[in-house]
Write an enzyme that holds these catalytic residues in place. Structure first.
Site, mmCIF file in Angstrom:
data_model
loop_
_atom_site.group_PDB
_atom_site.id
_atom_site.type_symbol
_atom_site.label_atom_id
_atom_site.label_comp_id
_atom_site.label_asym_id
_atom_site.label_seq_id
_atom_site.Cartn_x
_atom_site.Cartn_y
_atom_site.Cartn_z
ATOM 1 N N HIS A 88 22.655 3.853 31.948
ATOM 2 C CA HIS A 88 23.415 5.109 31.868
ATOM 3 C C HIS A 88 24.740 4.840 31.164
ATOM 4 O O HIS A 88 25.392 3.828 31.440
ATOM 5 C CB HIS A 88 23.685 5.642 33.271
ATOM 6 C CG HIS A 88 24.558 6.863 33.278
ATOM 7 N ND1 HIS A 88 24.078 8.111 32.935
ATOM 8 C CD2 HIS A 88 25.888 7.016 33.559
ATOM 9 C CE1 HIS A 88 25.074 8.982 33.022
ATOM 10 N NE2 HIS A 88 26.185 8.343 33.397
ATOM 11 N N GLY A 101 0.796 -1.212 0.000
ATOM 12 C CA GLY A 101 0.000 0.000 0.000
ATOM 13 C C GLY A 101 0.832 1.267 0.000
ATOM 14 O O GLY A 101 1.988 1.297 -0.429
#
Length: 552
Positions: free
Chosen positions: A534, A117
């Site tokens: 982190h 599509g």
């Protein structure tokens, strides 16, 4: 369907997704709260308990079925070729088809154009290929950025055809992947334009007729071109043409400053074009949270080779011809008087998309579209002209207009399949994220601040806003990409997340922690304890949630 589209979300959709599963009294008298990502389960579900393993088993309810009002539109067949037929093989249809075969349904998908599509062939996929190129070009062209990292790079250039081929090849690869995945799982791919012939009957191709217990319309959308604009596909183009990158004009006007316009401005300016935005509303980027929009304008528009008109319509656009440039008639949005005539090398019409629903045979089941959109209820069930539900007929994706995003269409399709297999699901559209893949990116989920304030005033509660900057994030600073902001809109009385908006490096990836929190009904007081690695960009959201002030 593409990711860069205008949103239309019903704010009546609940923002929480809680359900209560009642266990036999011998096990526990206390209801268990279970949450489902983006879906709300409303049917009364039966659970049995294995006394040896103490595990729960789902038992499909016999009495609780989805019953649609019967429309007087002809007799339905007594036997069926398929359990499910999907008209349209875009991302929405593909997602529904894969989920259907997983659930054991005999499934067919009808495609009149090409598998994948709009998203795969003329939207999300090729546009991201072009944006990947523009991102690399921007980085290589930024002498300041490179020097800050201690790098020396000679003048960057590009091969236009090579860039165009990259986008085309990616679309082909993804299209083949989608086709192969459906074939491998046993989905029948029927070629030809599909239309509704009557209840549970579909015609496709050269008058071939198939029947199904349930039908899903997933026909997507096409570029919307306002009246007065003449598109020649060369100098006046839509996004469909622009993705082929047949030319890189020296000066291009982009009509519309939403997702599509912003992304193409990023591509064209990186490749050397001058851009002029033409926006009918009084401000650029009208679909974004205003605060995010202002910051994005300072980073994505003001420093670049871009100028703009706001509060004007492009009422007439004439393609270049016989050595003359493209001419654009600019009309004041308020006075309706012609304000200026603009002459440019090319014009891109980025005024959104229109549903592709013509010729679907909806009149055969007494359905009338609304501005081209197929009317549906919150379960994607199609509603006829008398306000009744059409039995066994659903519509998902751009064709229903609820939220014109590829991944929203897929989620709607999965929700429909859940329903037709006996589980009542309602998709929470406010938990579906959206992203604009500029450099840096913009992403969002839930309500904007003005929308949240309007809701709060109407329902009688207070809202609060928390913000964190990318300038305080170690990973962003290491990348020399400190421009960015994350914004949280929430209820301080109960910790409900109403909306999150991010502008900055990899914003499109970061938004999903927030969207999943909304989908699961997670409150701020709980998500504050989540642990983030982190140093990572995810700590932008970690700090955002920790900075929110909740009453308890």
């Amino acid at each position: 369907m593409q990711s860069s589209l205008t949103l239309s979300v019903s704010h009546s959709t609940p923002t929480t997704t809680r359900s209560h599963f009642l266990l036999p009294s011998s096990f526990s008298s206390k209801p268990i709260n279970l949450r489902f990502c983006g879906l709300r389960r409303e049917a009364t579900l039966g659970l049995s308990v294995d006394q040896k393993s103490r595990s729960l088993h789902y038992r499909a309810p016999r009495s609780k079925k989805i019953v649609a009002a019967v429309a007087d539109n002809g007799a339905a067949p007594k036997s069926f070729d398929y359990d499910l037929i999907i008209i349209g093989a875009g991302v929405g249809g593909h997602g529904a088809a894969l989920h259907a075969v997983e659930k054991g349904l005999k499934t067919a998908i009808i495609e009149g154009d090409v598998v994948g599509g709009t998203c795969v062939n003329r939207g999300c996929v090729p546009s991201k290929a072009l944006l990947a190129v523009s991102g690399r070009m921007r980085e290589l062209q930024s002498e300041h950025h490179m020097k800050a990292l201690g790098l020396q790079v000679q003048a960057a250039g590009y091969d236009r055809q090579g860039v165009a081929d990259h986008a085309s090849n990616l679309a082909t690869k993804i299209r083949n992947n989608l086709t192969n995945s459906m074939k491998a799982l046993g989905v029948d791919i029927l070629t030809g334009f599909g239309s509704i012939l009557g209840p549970q009957k579909v015609k496709y191709g050269n008058d071939s007729i198939v029947t199904a217990k349930n039908i899903i319309i997933a026909t997507g959308s096409v570029p919307f071109v306002p009246k007065g604009i003449e598109v020649d596909g060369k100098t006046v183009i839509t996004s469909d043409h622009a993705l082929k990158l047949e030319t890189v004009p020296d000066w291009i006007a982009i009509v519309g400053s939403g997702y599509i316009g912003l992304e193409f401005s990023d591509v064209y300016t990186a490749l050397g074009s001058e851009v002029t935005f033409i926006e009918a509303l009084d401000q650029l980027m009208p679909g974004f949270d205003p605060e995010i929009g202002k910051l994005a304008q300072r980073v994505l528009i003001n420093p670049r080779n871009i100028d703009y008109y706001t509060g004007v319509f492009a009422t007439k656009i004439t393609p270049a011809k016989d050595g003359k440039p493209v001419t654009i008639e600019l009309t004041d949005a308020k006075t309706k008087e012609v304000k200026d005539i603009l002459e440019v090398d090319a014009a891109l019409i980025a005024t959104g998309r229109a549903p592709f629903t013509n010729g679907l045979g909806l009149e055969n089941v007494n359905v009338v579209t609304q501005r081209g959109f197929v009317p549906v209820d919150e379960r994607m069930r199609v509603i006829d002209a008398d306000g009744k539900l059409v039995p066994n007929l659903y519509c998902i994706g751009d064709a229903n207009g609820k939220m014109m995003l590829a991944h929203a269409a897929s989620a709607q399709g999965i929700s429909v399949v859940e329903q037709v297999t006996g589980r009542d699901h309602v998709l929470n559209h406010l938990s579906i994220p959206a992203a604009c893949f500029t450099h840096p990116e913009i992403s969002m989920v839930g309500l904007t601040e003005p929308q949240a304030r309007e809701k709060a005033e109407k329902e009688g509660f207070e809202i609060s806003v928390a913000k964190t900057s990318f300038k305080a994030n170690t990973k962003a600073l290491a990348e020399n990409e400190g421009d960015g902001l994350a914004k949280l809109i929430y209820r301080p009385d109960n910790g409900e997340i109403l909306g999150v908006h991010i502008f900055g490096l990899h914003a499109a990836d970061l938004i999903h922690e927030a969207s999943n929190a909304i989908a699961l009904g997670t409150r701020i007081q709980d998500i504050k304890f989540a642990v983030h690695a982190h140093p990572t960009l995810s700590e932008v959201l970690d700090e955002l949630f920790k900075s929110a002030k909740v009453s308890f």
